[in-house]
Design a protein around this motif. Structure first.
Motif, mmCIF file in Angstrom:
data_model
loop_
_atom_site.group_PDB
_atom_site.id
_atom_site.type_symbol
_atom_site.label_atom_id
_atom_site.label_comp_id
_atom_site.label_asym_id
_atom_site.label_seq_id
_atom_site.Cartn_x
_atom_site.Cartn_y
_atom_site.Cartn_z
ATOM 1 N N ASN A 89 0.803 -1.215 0.000
ATOM 2 C CA ASN A 89 0.000 0.000 0.000
ATOM 3 C C ASN A 89 0.849 1.286 0.000
ATOM 4 O OD1 ASN A 89 -2.414 -1.470 0.069
ATOM 5 N ND2 ASN A 89 -2.411 -1.577 2.315
ATOM 6 N N SER A 90 2.149 1.108 0.136
ATOM 7 C CA SER A 90 3.045 2.287 0.128
ATOM 8 C C SER A 90 3.486 2.556 -1.314
ATOM 9 C CB SER A 90 4.266 2.021 1.021
ATOM 10 O OG SER A 90 5.149 3.111 0.947
ATOM 11 N N PHE A 118 14.237 -7.364 -0.559
ATOM 12 C CA PHE A 118 15.338 -7.460 -1.505
ATOM 13 C C PHE A 118 14.780 -7.570 -2.913
ATOM 14 C CE2 PHE A 118 16.672 -9.372 2.491
ATOM 15 C CZ PHE A 118 17.883 -8.754 2.744
ATOM 16 N N THR A 119 15.617 -7.132 -3.834
ATOM 17 C CA THR A 119 15.273 -7.340 -5.243
ATOM 18 C C THR A 119 15.527 -8.792 -5.584
ATOM 19 O OG1 THR A 119 17.500 -6.786 -5.995
ATOM 20 C CG2 THR A 119 15.914 -4.969 -5.785
ATOM 21 N N GLU A 120 15.113 -9.197 -6.760
ATOM 22 C CA GLU A 120 15.283 -10.578 -7.166
ATOM 23 C C GLU A 120 16.754 -10.954 -7.378
ATOM 24 O OE1 GLU A 120 11.619 -12.357 -9.472
ATOM 25 O OE2 GLU A 120 12.284 -10.516 -10.465
ATOM 26 N N ILE A 180 6.973 -10.812 -3.544
ATOM 27 C CA ILE A 180 5.851 -9.862 -3.540
ATOM 28 C C ILE A 180 6.106 -8.753 -4.550
ATOM 29 C CG2 ILE A 180 5.396 -10.344 -1.080
ATOM 30 C CD1 ILE A 180 6.674 -7.556 -0.505
ATOM 31 N N GLU A 181 5.085 -7.939 -4.695
ATOM 32 C CA GLU A 181 5.185 -6.743 -5.548
ATOM 33 C C GLU A 181 5.237 -5.507 -4.636
ATOM 34 O OE1 GLU A 181 5.486 -7.004 -8.783
ATOM 35 O OE2 GLU A 181 5.126 -9.187 -8.794
ATOM 36 N N TYR A 182 6.085 -4.513 -5.023
ATOM 37 C CA TYR A 182 6.177 -3.275 -4.243
ATOM 38 C C TYR A 182 6.392 -2.105 -5.220
ATOM 39 C CZ TYR A 182 11.212 -3.538 -5.075
ATOM 40 O OH TYR A 182 12.449 -3.607 -5.694
ATOM 41 N N ARG A 187 6.970 3.126 -9.467
ATOM 42 C CA ARG A 187 6.988 1.972 -10.399
ATOM 43 C C ARG A 187 6.881 0.655 -9.597
ATOM 44 N NH1 ARG A 187 12.108 2.515 -14.084
ATOM 45 N NH2 ARG A 187 13.043 2.852 -12.012
ATOM 46 N N GLU A 188 6.085 -0.250 -10.143
ATOM 47 C CA GLU A 188 5.890 -1.553 -9.507
ATOM 48 C C GLU A 188 7.086 -2.458 -9.771
ATOM 49 O OE1 GLU A 188 2.241 -4.718 -8.926
ATOM 50 O OE2 GLU A 188 2.598 -3.926 -10.936
#
Length: 593
Positions: A89-90, A118-120, A180-182, A187-188
């Motif tokens: 939600n952020s 962390f990123t992928e 997850i998605e952030y 940008r997602e």
């Protein structure tokens, strides 16, 4: 008598056919059999129940551990979802608001160690608390990271490990991770969210469990890695072995494991959604302690029951057999000749009835003995009368007087005949002391008597003697015909005007011997017959001295009351007397009666 003497007395002289011994051993055997059977049934029932209860108790304990872990993991999962929602939600992952939200979540739970995104490719996006990462942490190679990438959207739980990503004290943690998605700068992006949980809480939940003195609980993940073990250091050092291959074959259930050389009961539950397995280990020797205790109790119980039953059976059998022993002693007195023993036995109904019948029997025996004594006295009296008759002086005097008169008259032939008949008469009367002679001798005796009396009474009567040849060899009491002939002469013919007749007959009919004396004299009334039978009709001093009643009594004594005399008489017609006797041959006669 004391109880001790009562218990000791039966064993002083044990005879295996005694009723007391039979009752004791029967009661003891039956009771032992029933007690042993019931004990075995109770032992099997209780031991099975104890074993089932032990399994149930173990299962309940493992269920409780599993429930606690699931509850705790569910709480951690909820926290992870809250963190994930805050990040989703952020609109800016690096915003101050998100940092404050995550810090608040972290501070509300002491068991939360860190939150990181962390990123992928393993680059740190955000972490709370904000602590620098350690170099060479090999982030992308760690299991929680790889699992999250391989299973996007699925929450992953790692095995306990030392947290080495950030520059803070090393701690044992369990990492929850998920792809997850952030949003970053609007940008997602896709990343790996990780939340570290302090393993201490899980450790404390597991340590609270007690499964006997040696039993314990351990936890493994779905791959067989140990999540928790109370002896984990020994496992890593190779000093303790757990058969994890068998455990991985079960998600739920119980089985017996003997891979370590000891029989162990393994109970397994799976913690959802982590896939961990809670494994309870219980040692069979501790679980079966109840069975051993129950077995020992049953043995002692059986011994005590046997002792009690032995005492009770001896006492009861003594009480039952005591009146019988009293009765036995009374019978022994009777056996020794004491017929005055009257017993008064109290006890069971049957024993009382037996004692009453015994007393009745003794009284009857005494009566029979008195009767026998009387009969023997009567028998001896009759024999004395017969002996007296054999040498009756009046009969001898009358006969000799007749001989004298005949001699004076010159009737020599009649004198010879009378003397010869008298000699034969007394010879047969004496019979060498015998009381039983052949019918042939008895007929010869009465023939000589008739010859003498016919001469004496000057041929006032005639006589006839007729007997079957088969009857002549039969044995009979002597002097049973002569009194009847004497009675016929004196009471029937002597007072007649006409010539008298006396008939004597003998025959066999239906295996019995019949003798009959008949005359054509004056006859008798029924009252006169009764007097003759009572011996009142005997004319002492004129005949042989043996009355008709004496004949009847002697026959009854020798042969029984079923045998004897039968009178048939009518006035002016004559009298018939029939004698019924059993057939006894000379070869049947074992000696003189």
């Amino acid at each position: 008598m004391s109880l001790r003497n009562r218990l000791v007395e039966p064993f002083e002289k044990i005879h295996y056919k005694k009723i007391q011994v039979i009752i004791t051993f029967s009661f003891l055997t039956l009771t032992i059999g029933m007690v042993v059977l019931v004990s075995i049934m109770l032992y099997n029932k209780f031991s099975k129940s104890a074993e089932d209860n032990a399994y149930l108790n173990i299962g309940q304990i493992i269920d409780q551990v599993n429930t606690n872990l699931e509850f705790y993991v569910s709480g951690m999962k909820d926290i992870f979802e809250v963190v994930q929602d805050n990040i989703a939600n952020s609109h800016d992952i690096s915003g101050v608001q998100l940092h404050e939200q995550l810090s608040t979540i972290l501070n509300t739970r002491k068991d939360l160690v860190s939150i990181a995104l962390f990123t992928e490719d393993g680059q740190l996006v955000h972490n709370t608390p904000q602590i620098s990462m350690r170099p060479n942490s090999m982030l992308t190679k760690q299991g929680w990271f790889e699992n999250a990438k391989q299973h996007p959207g699925v929450l992953q739980f790692s095995a306990p490990h030392i947290e080495n990503l950030f520059k803070q004290p090393y701690r044992w943690v369990v990492s929850m991770s998920k792809k997850i998605e952030y949003y970053e700068q609007g940008r997602e992006q896709a990343g790996i969210l990780m939340v570290d949980i302090n393993f201490k809480t899980i450790d404390e939940l597991s340590k609270r469990v007690s499964l006997g003195k040696k039993g314990y609980v351990y936890i493994i993940d779905g791959l067989g890695n140990i999540v928790y073990h109370p002896q984990q250091q020994l496992i890593y050092a190779g000093l303790k072995y757990e058969n994890l291959e068998s455990v991985l074959n079960y998600a739920y259930g119980t089985y017996v494991d003997e891979s370590t050389g000891e029989e162990r009961i393994i109970t397994i539950k799976t913690v959802e959604p982590t896939g961990w397995r809670v494994v309870g280990v219980t040692y069979a020797d501790e679980t079966m302690t109840t069975r051993k205790d129950l077995g020992s109790f049953m043995i002692w119980f059986l011994l005590i029951v046997l002792i009690i039953v032995l005492i009770v059976s001896v006492f009861v059998s003594y009480k039952i057999s005591k009146p019988l022993r009293v009765l036995e002693r009374s019978v022994k007195k009777v056996e020794d000749g004491d017929f005055g023993a009257i017993i008064d036995v109290s006890g069971a109904y049957e024993v009382e009835q037996l004692s009453k019948r015994f007393n009745l029997m003794i009284r009857r025996i005494r009566e029979l003995m008195d009767q026998i004594v009387k009969e023997q006295e009567g028998k001896r009296k009759g024999e004395l009368e017969v002996l007296h008759a054999q040498i009756n002086p009046h009969f001898l005097y009358n006969t000799l007087n007749s001989v004298t008169r005949l001699a004076e008259m010159g009737r020599k032939e009649e004198v010879v005949t009378t003397i010869t008949s008298l000699s034969k008469f007394f010879r047969i009367s004496l019979s060498k002391g015998k009381h039983v002679i052949t019918l042939e001798d008895e007929l010869e005796h009465v023939r000589n008597y008739l010859i003498i009396q016919k001469i004496r009474f000057k041929n006032k009567f005639r006589y006839e003697i007729d007997a079957q040849v088969e009857a002549l060899s039969c044995m009979t009491l002597k002097l049973i015909l002569q009194p009847l002939v004497e009675n016929a002469i004196h009471h029937g013919i002597e007072m007649m005007v006409d010539e008298g007749f006396i008939g004597i007959y003998a025959w066999i009919e239906q295996d019995e011997l019949f003798l009959r004396v008949t005359d054509n004299g004056l006859g008798m009334t029924e009252e006169r017959v009764a007097k003759v039978l009572s011996n009142e009709g005997h004319l002492s001093g004129r005949g042989s001295g043996v009355g008709v009643r004496n004949v009847q009594e002697r026959i009854g004594l020798y042969y029984g009351n079923a045998y004897g005399l039968t009178f048939e008489s009518e006035l002016e017609e004559g009298t018939t007397v029939t004698i019924r006797l059993p057939i006894i041959r000379a070869v049947d006669q074992g000696g003189d009666l």
